[in-house]
Motif scaffolding. Structure first.
Motif, PDB file in Angstrom:
ATOM      1  N   MET A 253       0.811  -1.216   0.000  1.00  0.00           N
ATOM      2  CA  MET A 253       0.000   0.000   0.000  1.00  0.00           C
ATOM      3  C   MET A 253       0.852   1.277   0.000  1.00  0.00           C
ATOM      4  O   MET A 253       0.458   2.281  -0.566  1.00  0.00           O
ATOM      5  CB  MET A 253      -0.929   0.031   1.231  1.00  0.00           C
ATOM      6  N   SER A 254       1.969   1.244   0.693  1.00  0.00           N
ATOM      7  CA  SER A 254       2.785   2.461   0.753  1.00  0.00           C
ATOM      8  C   SER A 254       4.264   2.108   0.832  1.00  0.00           C
ATOM      9  O   SER A 254       4.744   1.653   1.859  1.00  0.00           O
ATOM     10  CB  SER A 254       2.379   3.331   1.949  1.00  0.00           C
ATOM     11  N   LYS A 255       4.929   2.279  -0.268  1.00  0.00           N
ATOM     12  CA  LYS A 255       6.376   2.066  -0.318  1.00  0.00           C
ATOM     13  C   LYS A 255       7.040   3.415  -0.147  1.00  0.00           C
ATOM     14  O   LYS A 255       6.582   4.413  -0.684  1.00  0.00           O
ATOM     15  CB  LYS A 255       6.787   1.478  -1.666  1.00  0.00           C
ATOM     16  N   ARG A 256       8.115   3.443   0.625  1.00  0.00           N
ATOM     17  CA  ARG A 256       8.855   4.690   0.723  1.00  0.00           C
ATOM     18  C   ARG A 256      10.333   4.422   0.909  1.00  0.00           C
ATOM     19  O   ARG A 256      10.723   3.385   1.425  1.00  0.00           O
ATOM     20  CB  ARG A 256       8.304   5.581   1.822  1.00  0.00           C
ATOM     21  N   SER A 257      11.100   5.384   0.456  1.00  0.00           N
ATOM     22  CA  SER A 257      12.546   5.293   0.596  1.00  0.00           C
ATOM     23  C   SER A 257      12.949   5.766   1.989  1.00  0.00           C
ATOM     24  O   SER A 257      12.449   6.780   2.472  1.00  0.00           O
ATOM     25  CB  SER A 257      13.235   6.171  -0.447  1.00  0.00           C
ATOM     26  N   LYS A 258      13.830   5.017   2.600  1.00  0.00           N
ATOM     27  CA  LYS A 258      14.402   5.394   3.894  1.00  0.00           C
ATOM     28  C   LYS A 258      15.915   5.335   3.744  1.00  0.00           C
ATOM     29  O   LYS A 258      16.442   4.573   2.937  1.00  0.00           O
ATOM     30  CB  LYS A 258      13.963   4.420   5.000  1.00  0.00           C
ATOM     31  N   PHE A 259      16.594   6.104   4.568  1.00  0.00           N
ATOM     32  CA  PHE A 259      18.040   6.248   4.407  1.00  0.00           C
ATOM     33  C   PHE A 259      18.777   5.910   5.695  1.00  0.00           C
ATOM     34  O   PHE A 259      18.311   6.223   6.782  1.00  0.00           O
ATOM     35  CB  PHE A 259      18.359   7.683   3.979  1.00  0.00           C
TER      36      PHE A 259
END
Length: 148
Positions: free
Chosen positions: A75-81
């Motif tokens: 549902m919600s993919k996001r980039s994390k660092f």
């Protein structure tokens, strides 16, 4: 005669360019590694795969790394660092001690990350462990609601 270590310099433009490239979701570049060239921290390598990332770190080396990983669900993919500080097991105590002041210089450029890790052994360079750290740092992790 006492040998004094030179003040560390950071290739700010090089680091900033690599940092921007890793942060850009349209970029294929998922990580950048920064190593010492004499007393200067420079961009040593950039790449796409975690296997290539893992290959950048030796037991006699000191390095910093910035890496982008995908978190979330369908549902919600996001980039994390993540910011990684690498101090190999064979690094001298004096050079190990210098890493904390050098890290402050690097963090002036690489300022946006969810997790910061300090690692010294190759088995700590683990994709799943990195993802778990990011999920932990992310806070709201609802899961299924079923407790074991």
């Amino acid at each position: 005669m006492v040998k004094v270590m030179a003040m560390t310099q950071v290739d700010r433009d090089g680091l900033r360019d690599a940092y921007s490239e890793v942060r850009d979701d349209k970029s294929e570049c998922n990580w950048a590694v920064f190593k010492y060239d004499g007393s200067q921290v420079i961009v040593s390598a950039k790449g796409e795969t975690f296997e290539d990332f893992r290959a950048q770190f030796g037991e006699h080396e000191r390095a910093f790394a910035y890496i982008r990983l995908q978190t979330g669900d369908e549902m919600s993919k996001r980039s994390k660092f993540l910011l990684v500080t690498w101090v190999g097991t064979e690094v001298s105590p004096i050079k190990k001690a210098k890493m904390s002041t050098d890290k402050a210089l690097v963090k002036e450029v690489l300022s946006n990350f969810a997790v910061e890790l300090t690692l010294e052994s190759a088995n700590e360079l683990n994709h799943e462990a990195f993802l778990q750290e990011l999920v932990k740092a992310g806070g709201a992790n609802y899961g299924t609601g079923i407790r074991e």
